[in-house]
Scaffold this active site. Structure first.
Site, PDB file in Angstrom:
ATOM      1  N   CYS A  19       0.819  -1.250  -0.081  1.00  9.98           N
ATOM      2  CA  CYS A  19       0.151   0.113   0.146  1.00  9.98           C
ATOM      3  C   CYS A  19       0.927   1.312   0.054  1.00  9.98           C
ATOM      4  O   CYS A  19       0.352   2.233  -0.692  1.00  9.98           O
ATOM      5  CB  CYS A  19      -0.843   0.019   1.140  1.00  9.98           C
ATOM      6  SG  CYS A  19      -2.137  -1.456   1.193  1.00  9.98           S
ATOM      7  N   HIS A  69      -3.858   7.225   1.125  1.00 16.67           N
ATOM      8  CA  HIS A  69      -3.940   6.175   0.327  1.00 16.67           C
ATOM      9  C   HIS A  69      -5.368   5.357   0.859  1.00 16.67           C
ATOM     10  O   HIS A  69      -5.932   5.542   2.024  1.00 16.67           O
ATOM     11  CB  HIS A  69      -3.027   4.946   1.031  1.00 16.67           C
ATOM     12  CG  HIS A  69      -3.373   3.292   0.584  1.00 16.67           C
ATOM     13  ND1 HIS A  69      -3.516   2.900  -0.444  1.00 16.67           N
ATOM     14  CD2 HIS A  69      -3.536   2.549   1.672  1.00 16.67           C
ATOM     15  CE1 HIS A  69      -4.040   1.447  -0.281  1.00 16.67           C
ATOM     16  NE2 HIS A  69      -3.746   1.374   0.769  1.00 16.67           N
ATOM     17  N   ASN A  98      -9.887  -0.347  -2.702  1.00 15.88           N
ATOM     18  CA  ASN A  98      -8.367  -0.238  -2.459  1.00 15.88           C
ATOM     19  C   ASN A  98      -7.604  -0.959  -3.572  1.00 15.88           C
ATOM     20  O   ASN A  98      -7.699  -1.944  -3.605  1.00 15.88           O
ATOM     21  CB  ASN A  98      -8.069  -0.926  -0.957  1.00 15.88           C
ATOM     22  CG  ASN A  98      -6.922  -1.035  -0.571  1.00 15.88           C
ATOM     23  OD1 ASN A  98      -5.886  -0.672  -1.387  1.00 15.88           O
ATOM     24  ND2 ASN A  98      -6.684  -1.234   0.831  1.00 15.88           N
TER      25      ASN A  98
HETATM   26  O1  UT7 Z   1      -4.754  -0.911   2.308  1.00 15.29           O
HETATM   27  C1  UT7 Z   1      -4.139  -1.767   3.356  1.00 15.29           C
HETATM   28  C2  UT7 Z   1      -4.398  -1.349   4.631  1.00 15.29           C
HETATM   29  N1  UT7 Z   1      -5.473  -2.159   4.982  1.00 15.29           N
HETATM   30  C3  UT7 Z   1      -6.234  -1.699   5.852  1.00 15.29           C
HETATM   31  O2  UT7 Z   1      -5.935  -0.557   6.481  1.00 15.29           O
HETATM   32  C4  UT7 Z   1      -7.743  -2.329   6.268  1.00 15.29           C
HETATM   33  C5  UT7 Z   1      -7.861  -2.021   7.744  1.00 15.29           C
HETATM   34  N2  UT7 Z   1      -9.118  -2.675   8.261  1.00 15.29           N
HETATM   35  C6  UT7 Z   1     -10.467  -2.455   7.770  1.00 15.29           C
HETATM   36  O3  UT7 Z   1     -10.501  -1.698   7.101  1.00 15.29           O
HETATM   37  C7  UT7 Z   1     -11.473  -3.127   8.580  1.00 15.29           C
HETATM   38  O4  UT7 Z   1     -10.906  -4.009   9.712  1.00 15.29           O
HETATM   39  C8  UT7 Z   1     -12.267  -4.195   7.746  1.00 15.29           C
HETATM   40  C9  UT7 Z   1     -13.104  -3.292   6.711  1.00 15.29           C
HETATM   41  C10 UT7 Z   1     -11.345  -5.086   6.902  1.00 15.29           C
HETATM   42  C11 UT7 Z   1     -13.510  -5.104   8.442  1.00 15.29           C
HETATM   43  O5  UT7 Z   1     -14.084  -4.240   9.226  1.00 15.29           O
HETATM   44  P1  UT7 Z   1     -14.289  -4.610  10.750  1.00 15.29           P
HETATM   45  O6  UT7 Z   1     -15.358  -3.553  11.161  1.00 15.29           O
HETATM   46  O7  UT7 Z   1     -12.697  -4.690  11.377  1.00 15.29           O
HETATM   47  O8  UT7 Z   1     -14.939  -5.900  10.547  1.00 15.29           O
HETATM   48  P2  UT7 Z   1     -14.420  -7.273  11.376  1.00 15.29           P
HETATM   49  O9  UT7 Z   1     -13.325  -7.877  10.522  1.00 15.29           O
HETATM   50  O10 UT7 Z   1     -14.435  -7.137  12.836  1.00 15.29           O
HETATM   51  O11 UT7 Z   1     -15.710  -8.379  11.180  1.00 15.29           O
HETATM   52  C12 UT7 Z   1     -17.070  -8.152  11.799  1.00 15.29           C
HETATM   53  C13 UT7 Z   1     -17.941  -8.935  11.496  1.00 15.29           C
HETATM   54  C14 UT7 Z   1     -17.527 -10.460  11.420  1.00 15.29           C
HETATM   55  O12 UT7 Z   1     -18.646 -11.402  12.032  1.00 15.29           O
HETATM   56  P3  UT7 Z   1     -18.990 -11.523  13.460  1.00 15.29           P
HETATM   57  O13 UT7 Z   1     -17.777 -12.407  13.727  1.00 15.29           O
HETATM   58  O14 UT7 Z   1     -18.950 -10.241  14.295  1.00 15.29           O
HETATM   59  O15 UT7 Z   1     -20.215 -12.476  13.566  1.00 15.29           O
HETATM   60  C15 UT7 Z   1     -17.119 -10.815  10.352  1.00 15.29           C
HETATM   61  O16 UT7 Z   1     -17.236 -12.246   9.772  1.00 15.29           O
HETATM   62  O17 UT7 Z   1     -18.417  -8.914   9.933  1.00 15.29           O
HETATM   63  C16 UT7 Z   1     -18.183  -9.980   9.415  1.00 15.29           C
HETATM   64  N3  UT7 Z   1     -17.636  -9.987   8.046  1.00 15.29           N
HETATM   65  C17 UT7 Z   1     -18.495  -9.433   6.870  1.00 15.29           C
HETATM   66  N4  UT7 Z   1     -19.877  -9.516   6.620  1.00 15.29           N
HETATM   67  C18 UT7 Z   1     -20.306  -9.184   5.636  1.00 15.29           C
HETATM   68  C19 UT7 Z   1     -16.406  -9.695   7.445  1.00 15.29           C
HETATM   69  N5  UT7 Z   1     -16.463  -9.474   6.109  1.00 15.29           N
HETATM   70  C20 UT7 Z   1     -17.821  -9.352   5.726  1.00 15.29           C
HETATM   71  C21 UT7 Z   1     -18.211  -8.984   4.454  1.00 15.29           C
HETATM   72  N6  UT7 Z   1     -19.598  -8.987   4.422  1.00 15.29           N
HETATM   73  N7  UT7 Z   1     -17.728  -8.800   3.382  1.00 15.29           N
END
Ligand code: UT7
Length: 335
Positions: free
Chosen positions: A115, A262, A292
């Protein structure tokens, strides 16, 4: 003493639009979740047979940037190609661009900083120009993510975020003082290398070993991301490295005319915007349209901002990135 400035910008994204609703047809996800957590509405994916690859998209962006810089390919002294998704394991994309653009036998260097790849590439270009070694450096960031994502529910935490595309900048020698790239700031923290990574196939983790070690349904050929951990580190490092650049140049947050972060997650950009008390006109985001695109995200956003008249001569433009490695960086530019 020479200075270096961006003399031309270009970008290219594949025509194929993939909406959140399209993704919800192939995995358990939905538009509301994706928009709420990331701000993304749609992204572009290469379609098999459309002629796009990491290097061909890079060439398309580069041709536009060179034309806008008023340069021919013969005038380019060095190609720097940033990507985490090269067409092949080796060689990198830079040499493919050199060949496809019928360039002289100029050097081609690939940057592997994910990134923050474009910021690292820009910094390398800046050093080569300031030392007087080169006059025109073609910097490209390009990614074909869709070729390597797990497009099933298992991969949804990663695959809904990433999109394909390319951006390019021509960095050119200038003799004007206090314009162009004022400074660049680079960092890494390899202790967290695995938190956002694709471990195999690789020399440490070759194909037969992966297959032997893993049940068929869990083969780690796909990127892994510890999303929340990455998010928490991102907001801290973005702010630190922007501040570092401002301080080095004796500038304040209110001096920023345009911040181009980014495009990792709209929530991260908004957090950084708030920290620096910037208004909506001072920050450019387009993750809503492209997702992204890793090393391509800053040059695509920078190109769009410039095309839309949001960057004018004399503006203070700040670029900042954070991602896998972890690596992060910023560039402070007087346009
Ligand atoms: O470019 C390089 C740098 N990258 C970044 O900066 C990314 C940084 N991280 C993020 O942007 C966020 O952490 C994400 C967008 C990747 C994820 O968001 P989050 O709010 O941290 O969600 P999470 O991973 O904690 O997941 C929450 C819930 C989970 O379900 P449970 O365990 O609460 O039942 C996941 O299984 O959301 C679920 N989940 C989804 N649900 C629907 C994960 N992905 C999805 C999805 N659709 N695509």
């Amino acid at each position: 003493m020479y200075t270096s400035k961006i003399s031309g910008l270009g970008s290219y994204v594949p025509e194929n639009v993939v909406t959140n609703d399209d993704l919800s047809k192939i995995m358990d996800t939905n538009d509301a979740w994706i928009q709420e957590r990331t701000g993304i509405k749609e992204r572009r994916h290469i379609k098999k047979g459309d002629g796009n690859s990491t290097s061909t998209m890079g060439v398309k962006a580069a041709k536009i940037a060179l034309e806008r810089a008023g340069l021919t390919t013969d005038e380019v002294d060095l190609i720097i190609f940033a990507t985490l998704s090269p067409d092949m394991y080796f060689p990198g994309g830079g040499v493919r661009v050199q060949h496809m653009m019928n360039m002289n036998t100029i050097p081609a260097l690939d940057i592997r900083n994910q990134c923050s790849g474009f910021i690292y590439a820009l910094s390398v270009a800046d050093q080569f120009i300031k030392t007087g070694m080169y006059k025109n450096v073609l910097v490209i960031g390009s990614e074909n993510h869709s070729g390597g994502l797990d497009m099933t529910t298992r991969g949804r935490g990663v695959s809904v975020i990433f999109g394909d595309g390319a951006g390019a900048a021509v960095v050119t020698r200038s003799e004007k003082e206090n314009v162009g790239i004022l400074s660049t700031h680079l960092h890494s923290e390899g202790a967290h290398a695995k938190e956002l990574s694709l471990e195999g196939p690789s020399t440490e983790h070759w194909v037969p070993e992966i297959i032997a070690e893993n049940p068929q349904e869990d083969i780690p050929y796909y990127p892994y991301m510890n999303g929340q951990f990455v998010f928490k580190n991102a907001v801290v490092r973005f702010s630190e490295v922007i501040n570092e650049g401002l301080q080095q140049n004796k500038l304040q947050a209110e001096d920023i005319d345009m911040l181009i972060p980014h495009q990792a997650n709209l929530r991260i950009s908004q957090f950084v915007q708030k920290q620096f008390k910037l208004n909506d006109d001072q920050v450019y985001n387009n993750i809503q349209k492209y997702g992204n695109t890793t090393a391509a995200s800053i040059p695509i956003a920078l190109t769009e901002a410039w095309e839309n008249g949001k960057i004018k001569e004399g503006d203070l433009v700040v670029l900042a990135a954070f991602g896998s490695g972890f690596t992060w960086g910023s560039a402070i530019i007087r346009w």
